[in-house]
Design a protein around this motif. Sequence first.
Motif, PDB file in Angstrom:
ATOM      1  N   VAL A 128     -21.373   2.561  -5.312  1.00 47.10           N
ATOM      2  CA  VAL A 128     -20.751   3.814  -5.740  1.00 47.10           C
ATOM      3  C   VAL A 128     -21.439   4.278  -7.011  1.00 47.10           C
ATOM      4  O   VAL A 128     -21.574   3.510  -7.968  1.00 47.10           O
ATOM      5  CB  VAL A 128     -19.235   3.633  -5.966  1.00 47.10           C
ATOM      6  CG1 VAL A 128     -18.617   4.887  -6.544  1.00 47.10           C
ATOM      7  CG2 VAL A 128     -18.550   3.233  -4.670  1.00 47.10           C
ATOM      8  N   ASN A 129     -21.884   5.528  -7.031  1.00 49.55           N
ATOM      9  CA  ASN A 129     -22.567   6.029  -8.230  1.00 49.55           C
ATOM     10  C   ASN A 129     -21.990   7.349  -8.724  1.00 49.55           C
ATOM     11  O   ASN A 129     -22.560   7.979  -9.602  1.00 49.55           O
ATOM     12  CB  ASN A 129     -24.074   6.150  -7.986  1.00 49.55           C
ATOM     13  CG  ASN A 129     -24.411   7.143  -6.893  1.00 49.55           C
ATOM     14  OD1 ASN A 129     -23.545   7.817  -6.364  1.00 49.55           O
ATOM     15  ND2 ASN A 129     -25.680   7.217  -6.555  1.00 49.55           N
ATOM     16  N   ASP A 130     -20.857   7.769  -8.171  1.00 51.88           N
ATOM     17  CA  ASP A 130     -20.181   8.992  -8.595  1.00 51.88           C
ATOM     18  C   ASP A 130     -18.699   8.651  -8.722  1.00 51.88           C
ATOM     19  O   ASP A 130     -18.003   8.500  -7.724  1.00 51.88           O
ATOM     20  CB  ASP A 130     -20.417  10.095  -7.557  1.00 51.88           C
ATOM     21  CG  ASP A 130     -19.809  11.435  -7.942  1.00 51.88           C
ATOM     22  OD1 ASP A 130     -19.035  11.493  -8.917  1.00 51.88           O
ATOM     23  OD2 ASP A 130     -20.106  12.421  -7.247  1.00 51.88           O
ATOM     24  N   ILE A 131     -18.249   8.494  -9.968  1.00 47.76           N
ATOM     25  CA  ILE A 131     -16.888   8.025 -10.231  1.00 47.76           C
ATOM     26  C   ILE A 131     -16.148   9.062 -11.067  1.00 47.76           C
ATOM     27  O   ILE A 131     -16.625   9.456 -12.134  1.00 47.76           O
ATOM     28  CB  ILE A 131     -16.901   6.673 -10.970  1.00 47.76           C
ATOM     29  CG1 ILE A 131     -17.628   5.613 -10.132  1.00 47.76           C
ATOM     30  CG2 ILE A 131     -15.483   6.221 -11.322  1.00 47.76           C
ATOM     31  CD1 ILE A 131     -17.936   4.321 -10.876  1.00 47.76           C
ATOM     32  N   THR A 132     -14.998   9.493 -10.577  1.00 45.69           N
ATOM     33  CA  THR A 132     -14.131  10.400 -11.326  1.00 45.69           C
ATOM     34  C   THR A 132     -12.862   9.649 -11.689  1.00 45.69           C
ATOM     35  O   THR A 132     -12.211   9.064 -10.819  1.00 45.69           O
ATOM     36  CB  THR A 132     -13.783  11.650 -10.494  1.00 45.69           C
ATOM     37  OG1 THR A 132     -14.992  12.334 -10.156  1.00 45.69           O
ATOM     38  CG2 THR A 132     -12.873  12.594 -11.273  1.00 45.69           C
ATOM     39  N   VAL A 133     -12.524   9.678 -12.967  1.00 43.61           N
ATOM     40  CA  VAL A 133     -11.335   8.986 -13.473  1.00 43.61           C
ATOM     41  C   VAL A 133     -10.260  10.029 -13.773  1.00 43.61           C
ATOM     42  O   VAL A 133     -10.505  10.993 -14.503  1.00 43.61           O
ATOM     43  CB  VAL A 133     -11.669   8.181 -14.750  1.00 43.61           C
ATOM     44  CG1 VAL A 133     -10.417   7.505 -15.313  1.00 43.61           C
ATOM     45  CG2 VAL A 133     -12.761   7.157 -14.465  1.00 43.61           C
ATOM     46  N   LEU A 148     -12.668   7.956  -6.611  1.00 44.78           N
ATOM     47  CA  LEU A 148     -11.670   8.590  -7.455  1.00 44.78           C
ATOM     48  C   LEU A 148     -10.790   7.470  -7.972  1.00 44.78           C
ATOM     49  O   LEU A 148     -10.172   6.741  -7.183  1.00 44.78           O
ATOM     50  CB  LEU A 148     -10.859   9.598  -6.638  1.00 44.78           C
ATOM     51  CG  LEU A 148      -9.784  10.390  -7.374  1.00 44.78           C
ATOM     52  CD1 LEU A 148     -10.423  11.288  -8.439  1.00 44.78           C
ATOM     53  CD2 LEU A 148      -8.998  11.226  -6.378  1.00 44.78           C
ATOM     54  N   VAL A 149     -10.760   7.301  -9.284  1.00 40.67           N
ATOM     55  CA  VAL A 149     -10.000   6.216  -9.903  1.00 40.67           C
ATOM     56  C   VAL A 149      -8.774   6.792 -10.590  1.00 40.67           C
ATOM     57  O   VAL A 149      -8.898   7.604 -11.508  1.00 40.67           O
ATOM     58  CB  VAL A 149     -10.864   5.441 -10.920  1.00 40.67           C
ATOM     59  CG1 VAL A 149     -10.029   4.368 -11.619  1.00 40.67           C
ATOM     60  CG2 VAL A 149     -12.081   4.833 -10.245  1.00 40.67           C
ATOM     61  N   VAL A 189     -11.224  13.501 -16.159  1.00 37.55           N
ATOM     62  CA  VAL A 189     -10.550  14.790 -16.235  1.00 37.55           C
ATOM     63  C   VAL A 189      -9.339  14.655 -17.145  1.00 37.55           C
ATOM     64  O   VAL A 189      -9.011  13.553 -17.592  1.00 37.55           O
ATOM     65  CB  VAL A 189     -10.165  15.307 -14.829  1.00 37.55           C
ATOM     66  CG1 VAL A 189     -11.413  15.532 -13.974  1.00 37.55           C
ATOM     67  CG2 VAL A 189      -9.198  14.371 -14.130  1.00 37.55           C
ATOM     68  N   GLU A 190      -8.669  15.772 -17.399  1.00 34.78           N
ATOM     69  CA  GLU A 190      -7.509  15.757 -18.291  1.00 34.78           C
ATOM     70  C   GLU A 190      -6.405  14.853 -17.743  1.00 34.78           C
ATOM     71  O   GLU A 190      -6.350  14.577 -16.546  1.00 34.78           O
ATOM     72  CB  GLU A 190      -6.990  17.181 -18.463  1.00 34.78           C
ATOM     73  CG  GLU A 190      -6.377  17.747 -17.187  1.00 34.78           C
ATOM     74  CD  GLU A 190      -6.129  19.243 -17.237  1.00 34.78           C
ATOM     75  OE1 GLU A 190      -6.122  19.831 -18.329  1.00 34.78           O
ATOM     76  OE2 GLU A 190      -5.946  19.836 -16.158  1.00 34.78           O
TER      77      GLU A 190
END
Length: 124
Positions: free
Chosen positions: A63-68, A7-8, A102-103
Amino acid sequence: MNHQRALVLFAHGARAASWAAPFERLRDLTQAREPQVRVELAFLELMSPRLPELVASLTAGGVNDITVVPVFLGQGGHVLRDLPLMLDELRLQYPQAAIKVVEAAGENPAVLKALSDYCVSALL
């Protein structure tokens, strides 16, 4: 295949190092709530790491699943224009990673309610 997640928290950045303190606290609070996910800070400019550097490091680490999460109050030019361009480039560079955004935090109703609650409490 390694399915590590990150989670970034993506912020603007500033010249004064002290500006990052609330974002560091947010990172630490979030990390404590999600210990199985890597929670990192990245910046658009003026501070390090910048988002491309961080994504390179994350993907190199498996890491291959990144949410910004854009930690911006509104969706100005940086969120509407700069961030999508940066993400398009990163998705091309790292096709093995699912990178989603995401928003902007300030566009989320729960965040706005929390800010409103804080503002109203100032009247007490």
